[in-house]
Design a protein around this motif. Structure first.
Motif: not given
Length: 373
Positions: A93, A98, A123-127, A129-130, A168
């Motif tokens: 990520a 995305r 990655n600011q929680h993006r990892s 989430e995705w 998440r």
């Protein structure tokens, strides 16, 4: 039939509450079928060692037969098997869109990578989430791990992070929860103090939200050994392993044998030294670097995969994997030794380059953005 047998075997090891949820929701797993404190001389062992041949027993991987598929290996004493290659949650990520990240994750799963790596702070929680989106419809095909990023904060913070990670990742449980980035000398004391993060591991297991627990770190073998000196029943430990490590502050020489002795599953990382610089400069090839680590007695190697091209490259390496012989491994160590002893390809050991800002701030250090380069 093999998958059915694997799932039945794993069920024997699950907490009652998790068994109940699996029965109700049809969720399955990939699976198969206090001692003395470490002595001071182990904890204080000289971390800079000369390149000497590692005993053959330390260079024997957990599978040696090429089947044309992604190898599955035992995860220590857990009774579970995982793919020898794990998909790294940080890289997938990092810079990707995305849709591309989700495609990489799903193609990895569909091609036999069962072990998913992640962390609360990536990655600011993006990892998370995705990955949670990518796992919809595929959760029962993977062994899902994420990491708690308390960095010395207490049990309550750890449990809050667990709930956020579960949300998440769109799951009601983790297969593995590890304490992330144990890289500062006082981290073990903070983790094991009363009401520390270690108590959160126990609570999460008791509540059936986590099956197995471990810790990670990349800085110094002595810190790993200090964590082990508490004799906590960790299921896994994640550590950097690569063909330069044997000649410089070596996790392979100092920590790996202790983990194997205790039956703790070893999860390797940074096979390409964290940046791939050694590959970019022609010192080693990706095939050599990954094959070397897979030839060590480890359960899995977390691989940074940031594109479909890299994914397919690593899938090919894993599918065609043949263990290096001890002499071949030593020859590679010898070839890399001249580049290893100043740590140029292992900056995660010698600099703050790989130390996360959240951890630095929590320890009272300025973030990297405020430090002179």
């Amino acid at each position: 039939m093999a998958d059915q047998n694997n799932n039945e075997a794993v069920q024997k090891h699950l907490p009652l509450e998790v068994k109940r949820r699996h029965f109700l929701k049809g969720i399955g797993f990939i699976g198969a079928g206090a001692g003395a404190i470490l002595t001071d001389h182990i904890l204080n062992v000289n971390s800079e060692v000369e390149a000497a041949e590692v005993p053959a027993s330390s260079a024997t991987p957990m599978n040696s037969t090429n089947t044309g598929e992604i190898p599955l290996r035992p995860l220590g004493k857990t009774g579970v098997k995982v793919s020898a290659i794990a998909l790294g949650g940080a890289t997938v990520a990092q810079g990707n869109k995305r849709e591309e990240a989700i495609r990489i994750i799903q193609e990895a799963i569909d091609n036999g990578i069962t072990f998913m790596d992640n962390a609360w702070e990536y990655n600011q929680h993006r990892s998370e989430e995705w990955m949670g989106e990518a796992l919809q419809g595929r959760r029962d095909k993977v062994f899902l791990m994420t990491k708690v990023c308390t960095h010395g904060r207490d049990r309550k913070v750890a449990m809050q992070q667990l709930e956020e990670s579960l949300r998440r990742l769109k799951t009601d449980h983790l297969d593995l929860w590890q304490i992330h980035e144990v890289v500062y000398d006082n981290d073990p004391e903070k983790i094991f103090r009363t009401n520390g993060a270690i108590e959160a591991l126990d609570q999460a297991k008791k509540e059936g939200k986590v099956r197995f627990v471990g810790f990670t770190g990349h800085k110094d073998p002595a810190i790993h050994l200090k964590m082990l000196s508490y004799n906590y029943p960790f299921d896994t430990v994640q550590l950097p392993l690569n063909c330069f490590d044997a000649s410089f502050r070596s996790f392979e020489r100092q920590v790996l044998p202790e983990l194997n002795k205790r039956g703790i599953a070893v999860i390797g990382m940074k096979s390409l030294s964290g940046t791939g610089d050694a590959v970019k400069k022609g010192v080693v090839t990706p095939q050599e670097a990954i094959r070397y680590v897979m030839s060590l007695p480890i359960a899995a190697l977390v691989s940074g995969i940031d594109s479909l091209e890299v994914l397919r490259q690593n899938l090919a390496i894993a599918r065609n994997f043949q263990p290096m012989e001890a002499k071949e491994m030593q020859a590679l160590r010898d070839r890399c030794a001249q580049y290893a002893t100043d740590g140029r390809f292992e900056l995660f050991k010698t600099s703050m380059k790989f130390d996360g800002d959240i951890g630095r701030i929590q320890h009272g250090f300025p973030p990297q953005s405020q430090m002179a380069t």
